[in-house]
Design an enzyme around this catalytic site. Sequence first.
Site, PDB file in Angstrom:
ATOM      1  N   ARG A 133       0.848  -1.183   0.000  1.00 19.52           N
ATOM      2  CA  ARG A 133       0.000   0.000   0.000  1.00 19.52           C
ATOM      3  C   ARG A 133       0.889   1.240   0.000  1.00 19.52           C
ATOM      4  NH1 ARG A 133      -2.274  -3.538   3.869  1.00 19.52           N
ATOM      5  NH2 ARG A 133      -4.375  -4.283   3.314  1.00 19.52           N
ATOM      6  N   LYS A 160      -2.486  -2.165   7.290  1.00 11.33           N
ATOM      7  CA  LYS A 160      -3.890  -1.864   7.538  1.00 11.33           C
ATOM      8  C   LYS A 160      -4.413  -2.738   8.666  1.00 11.33           C
ATOM      9  CE  LYS A 160      -8.189  -1.066   5.012  1.00 11.33           C
ATOM     10  NZ  LYS A 160      -8.848  -1.142   3.688  1.00 11.33           N
ATOM     11  N   HIS A 225      -1.552   3.048  -6.234  1.00 11.30           N
ATOM     12  CA  HIS A 225      -2.162   1.814  -5.709  1.00 11.30           C
ATOM     13  C   HIS A 225      -2.409   0.810  -6.830  1.00 11.30           C
ATOM     14  CE1 HIS A 225      -3.967  -0.097  -2.190  1.00 11.30           C
ATOM     15  NE2 HIS A 225      -4.924  -0.558  -2.979  1.00 11.30           N
ATOM     16  N   ARG A 228      -0.145  -2.136  -6.743  1.00  7.85           N
ATOM     17  CA  ARG A 228      -0.528  -3.199  -5.798  1.00  7.85           C
ATOM     18  C   ARG A 228      -1.542  -4.134  -6.448  1.00  7.85           C
ATOM     19  NH1 ARG A 228      -1.248  -4.776  -0.277  1.00  7.85           N
ATOM     20  NH2 ARG A 228      -3.436  -5.035   0.317  1.00  7.85           N
ATOM     21  N   HIS A 251      -4.587  -9.035   3.404  1.00  8.03           N
ATOM     22  CA  HIS A 251      -6.049  -8.963   3.400  1.00  8.03           C
ATOM     23  C   HIS A 251      -6.610  -9.743   4.576  1.00  8.03           C
ATOM     24  CE1 HIS A 251      -6.211  -8.144  -1.231  1.00  8.03           C
ATOM     25  NE2 HIS A 251      -6.071  -7.031  -0.531  1.00  8.03           N
ATOM     26  N   TYR A 260      -9.554 -10.414  -7.679  1.00 10.04           N
ATOM     27  CA  TYR A 260      -8.532 -10.396  -8.717  1.00 10.04           C
ATOM     28  C   TYR A 260      -8.718 -11.511  -9.731  1.00 10.04           C
ATOM     29  CZ  TYR A 260      -6.339  -6.835  -5.904  1.00 10.04           C
ATOM     30  OH  TYR A 260      -6.104  -5.672  -5.207  1.00 10.04           O
TER      31      TYR A 260
END
Length: 281
Positions: A133, A160, A225, A228, A251, A260
């Site tokens: 990120r 995150k 981003h 990523r 995640h 994805y």
Amino acid sequence: MTELRKRMNDAMVLRGLAERTKESYLACVTGLAKYYWLSPDTLDAEAIQSYLLHLITEKKLAYSSVNQAACAFRFLFATVLRQKSVAFDIPMAKVPKRLPQVLTRDEVQRLFAHGGDLRSRAVLMTTYAAGLRLSEVCALQLGDIESAPDRMCIKVRQGKGGKDRYTLLSPRLLDTLRLYWRARRPRLWLFPNSSGDGPLSDQTAQRMYHAARRAAGIEHGGGIHTLRHAFATHLLEAGVDIHTIQRLMGHGHVSTTTRYFHLAHTHLIGTPSPLELLDPD
């Protein structure tokens, strides 16, 4: 606002909110105060709803940004001011789900080739090669690059959700980072700011990306981003399993990673239509 700001910050620290969440919540409450030129604890639910409507209709903010503001105000009143009896009729807007933009491998190569100076190329390559990120690549420290042959990984501190994780350290990236280190000699931060006393700013990293994208003639691509997103998509196309990609990207839920699948061309090419599976007449 000074005392209220301190109380809100303390409450967020006690509850372990991520640094970027704290910054966003405080910015939202500051914006509310400036709009009315009143302390937010003197406002009622109707005033807050009017302000959220102002953000949508006049400021033209995305619904995701408005939702974040609503969450900040709920936290302020329910947690900080302990006014849990106050009923907020603030519907959380449904954010339209769009597939992220992804660069092709050729476009990523062109981006690096037009990355400007060595520092810019190192920032862009690190973001893509490790699937970081924006805040994560800017906050990297020299000690996070673990280059021993039996390690070869990058430590991501407080990603995150305030979680640490490890991600890939590509040998090609390591070669670039060594060239960069010999040229710039950073001390603490891998990518320090211009004065050297802090990490690279998000805005500077974004400018590096957009400058390289324009120089490479790539018309689409969003912000940094996008690299990523390309990391995840290209790994999926290379046959890496979804759970490994989930861990590398940090995640919390695999459902975030499975989007994805919609972007990986190799999962589409060669897949027969069900029409081809029917018996011919």
